[in-house]
Enzyme design. Structure first.
Site, PDB file in Angstrom:
ATOM      1  N   ASP A 198       0.838  -1.197   0.000  1.00 14.17           N
ATOM      2  CA  ASP A 198       0.000   0.000   0.000  1.00 14.17           C
ATOM      3  C   ASP A 198       0.879   1.255   0.000  1.00 14.17           C
ATOM      4  O   ASP A 198       1.883   1.320   0.725  1.00 14.17           O
ATOM      5  CB  ASP A 198      -0.875  -0.033   1.262  1.00 14.17           C
ATOM      6  CG  ASP A 198      -1.994   0.994   1.230  1.00 14.17           C
ATOM      7  OD1 ASP A 198      -2.794   0.957   0.281  1.00 14.17           O
ATOM      8  OD2 ASP A 198      -2.069   1.830   2.156  1.00 14.17           O
ATOM      9  N   GLU A 248      15.888 -14.132  -0.204  1.00 15.66           N
ATOM     10  CA  GLU A 248      16.376 -15.066   0.820  1.00 15.66           C
ATOM     11  C   GLU A 248      15.438 -16.281   0.906  1.00 15.66           C
ATOM     12  O   GLU A 248      15.888 -17.424   0.947  1.00 15.66           O
ATOM     13  CB  GLU A 248      16.382 -14.288   2.145  1.00 15.66           C
ATOM     14  CG  GLU A 248      17.027 -14.969   3.303  1.00 15.66           C
ATOM     15  CD  GLU A 248      16.763 -14.131   4.571  1.00 15.66           C
ATOM     16  OE1 GLU A 248      16.956 -12.895   4.549  1.00 15.66           O
ATOM     17  OE2 GLU A 248      16.345 -14.757   5.572  1.00 15.66           O
TER      18      GLU A 248
HETATM   19  C1  NOJ Z   1      -4.546   2.886  -0.966  1.00 10.31           C
HETATM   20  C2  NOJ Z   1      -5.630   1.878  -0.779  1.00 10.31           C
HETATM   21  O1  NOJ Z   1      -5.851   1.223  -1.994  1.00 10.31           O
HETATM   22  C3  NOJ Z   1      -6.835   2.624  -0.283  1.00 10.31           C
HETATM   23  O2  NOJ Z   1      -7.988   1.822  -0.261  1.00 10.31           O
HETATM   24  C4  NOJ Z   1      -6.524   3.170   1.080  1.00 10.31           C
HETATM   25  O3  NOJ Z   1      -7.603   3.958   1.530  1.00 10.31           O
HETATM   26  C5  NOJ Z   1      -5.262   4.034   1.046  1.00 10.31           C
HETATM   27  N1  NOJ Z   1      -4.193   3.437   0.309  1.00 10.31           N
HETATM   28  C6  NOJ Z   1      -4.752   4.288   2.434  1.00 10.31           C
HETATM   29  O4  NOJ Z   1      -4.257   3.106   2.984  1.00 10.31           O
END
Ligand code: NOJ
Length: 542
Positions: A198, A248
């Site tokens: 993310d 690894e």
């Molecule tokens: C991107 C994610 O896809 C989204 O759903 C989320 O709200 C934001 N990052 C924050 O984590």
């Protein structure tokens, strides 16, 4: 091809109206039939669910809402038996305000080691009542919230680039990096095949946390980029370390591990830096997803990706839909509740185009059913923190997260195993009856069959493997390219064995670039003609 499973909306095995890991396990045969290589599971970790799991309170467990670690193990074992790889969604930019380290930080004094794991700072103004800088949160409003200190007085501020319930980690503190190293190993030891990362251009902020020169521009769209908060050079060291951890594990058992980053950066060249050989294997190339339905724009973004990413020897990772974006059927069409015929035709054509491109492709659950965005959810059921923070429906994401319809004529459409009357966490519209998987599987003209056929050919035809793409000379409004044909012959004729993909972005028919009957088309496509809003594949036999 990786299939994104948004767990809370996939399939509910417990009858509480929320999808869960046992539901994902039950759906694996369906995914196998579709032809996926792997699945990416949206976050299922303990979380107060302020941002549906992207607010992680504990990184090494399963929220009881979704199951437990034993169920997780059953899911990965079942996926392994079917040859489906499993990627987890890891959230390293921020956690939940309920994470024990953030609770400890709140209980500790300014300047303490506990606060050093996050971005705490004194406010500006005589009484510190102004945020430390002018940054905006991606979800609206300021990127800072003020805390109440132990003595009951208003105190320092902490940074959250998303909701206030999602404090940002301070990656300049080595403890944070060490902790994530342990998290990776925890899940790799449990047998996962990799991670979707993310906000992979996040993590590090400018060390001085200075004011942004143009905070309004930073706030304008969800994917805009505040250059002080994102894409800092230090983040690449993290991906090199994570890649080394993956290698690894591969060295131990020969099994490949995959890191795919959610990377929103200004240009394809910036993007390419994230997929250098020692960094991430893949990063979503969002420019195709953000492109309007226009042949010139599609050609430009595909061309840039091929030159600036594939041209450096890296993989391009294509994506048209995900849990944050308006679904293609609606995005390319008219925003009517039922979607529109035009939007559906274009979404089918775009799918065939994506599956013909060199690189990786990700599809988002429901995309294979041609689900439209649910645009008329009432305000009182919306859960997106963007709605809460902005008070506007403009960028809300609930409409693409409505639980999947599996069977039957009425909600819950087989989504929940609960008793009659069990309610999915977001209401499903009546017209979802047309999209249930059981109907899609039975109808050879469905989106599902198009995706299934496209995926089968993609895995069988050597032309659709790695390798270049050669553009064809096509009329305005039409895109065409050849895969696997090598250089075009000087006389303009194609080599006999190439796979030709062409897309007509207009609404009027145009002559097809190849004379024979297509191998696969997104709509009715007689020999010699490419109808409007249609894509087709041919093996060139000239
Ligand atoms: C991107 C994610 O896809 C989204 O759903 C989320 O709200 C934001 N990052 C924050 O984590």
């Amino acid at each position: 091809m990786i299939y994104q499973v948004y767990v809370r909306s996939f399939l509910d095995s417990t009858g509480d109206g929320i999808g869960d890991l046992a539901g994902v396990r039950a759906g694996l045969p369906y995914l196998k039939k579709l032809g996926v290589d792997g699945i990416w599971l949206s976050p299922f970790y303990p979380s107060p669910q302020h941002d549906h799991g992207y607010d992680v309170a504990g990184y090494c467990d399963v929220d009881p809402l979704f199951g437990d670690l034993a169920e997780f193990d059953l899911l990965t074992a079942a996926a392994r038996r079917l040859g489906i790889r499993v990627l987890l969604d890891i959230v390293p930019n921020h956690c939940s305000d309920q994470h024990p380290w953030f609770r400890q930080a709140l209980a500790s004094a300014p300047g303490s080691r506990e606060r050093g794991r996050f971005h705490f700072a004194d406010g500006r103004g005589p009484d510190g009542s102004e945020p430390p800088n002018n940054w905006h949160s991606m979800f609206g409003g300021p990127a800072w919230s003020r805390v109440t200190e132990a003595d009951g007085r208003p105190g320092q501020w902490y940074l959250h680039m998303f909701a206030p319930e999602q404090p940002d980690w301070n990656w300049r503190t080595p403890e944070v990096a060490d902790e994530f190293d342990q998290v990776l190993r925890f899940w790799l030891d449990r047998g996962v095949d990799g991670f979707r990362i993310d906000v992979a251009a996040g993590l590090f902020k400018h060390p001085e946390l200075p004011d942004s020169p143009d905070p309004e521009a930073d706030a304008r769209t969800r994917d805009s980029v505040n250059p002080l908060a994102w894409n800092q050079p230090e983040v690449h060291d993290v991906w090199r370390n994570w890649r080394a951890v993956c290698e690894e594990y591969t060295a131990r058992d020969g099994r490949e591990r995959l890191l795919v980053g959610e990377v929103s950066v200004p240009t394809a060249r910036d993007h390419a830096l994230y997929v250098r050989p020692a960094e991430l294997h893949q990063a979503f190339f969002f420019d195709l997803l953000s492109a309007p339905w226009n042949a010139d724009v599609f050609r430009k973004v595909i061309g840039e990706a091929m030159q600036d990413i594939a041209g450096t020897g890296s993989t391009v990772t294509w994506v048209l839909n995900n849990h944050d974006q308006v679904r293609t059927v609606t995005r390319y069409g008219e925003p009517t509740p039922e979607g529109s015929g035009l939007g559906a035709a274009r979404a089918r054509a775009a799918a065939l185009l994506m599956l013909a491109l060199p690189g990786a492709a990700y599809i988002y659950q429901g995309e294979e059913l041609g689900l439209p965005e649910v645009v008329d959810l009432p305000d009182d059921v919306l859960t997106d923190p963007i709605f809460r923070r902005t008070g506007s429906r403009a960028r809300i994401r609930d409409g693409c997260r409505v639980p999947l319809p599996w069977s039957g004529q009425a909600s819950p459409f087989g989504f929940t195993s609960g008793a009659e009357g069990a309610r999915p966490w977001l209401p499903q519209p009546d017209y979802f009856a047309e999209y249930v998987t059981e109907r899609a599987l039975a109808d050879t003209r469905s989106f599902w069959h198009l995706y299934r056929d496209g995926l089968q050919l993609r895995s069988r035809l050597p032309q659709l493997g790695d390798g270049p793409l050669e553009w064809l000379d096509t009329p305005p409004g039409v895109l065409g390219f050849v895969r696997g044909a090598g250089p075009l012959r000087g006389d303009g004729l194609l080599r006999g064995d190439g796979l030709v993909c062409a897309v007509n972005f207009g609404t009027a028919p145009t002559p097809a670039p190849v004379s024979g009957t297509p191998l696969l088309a997104s709509g009715p496509c007689p020999a010699g003609v490419l109808p409007g809003s249609t894509a087709a594949w041919w093996i060139n036999d000239s």
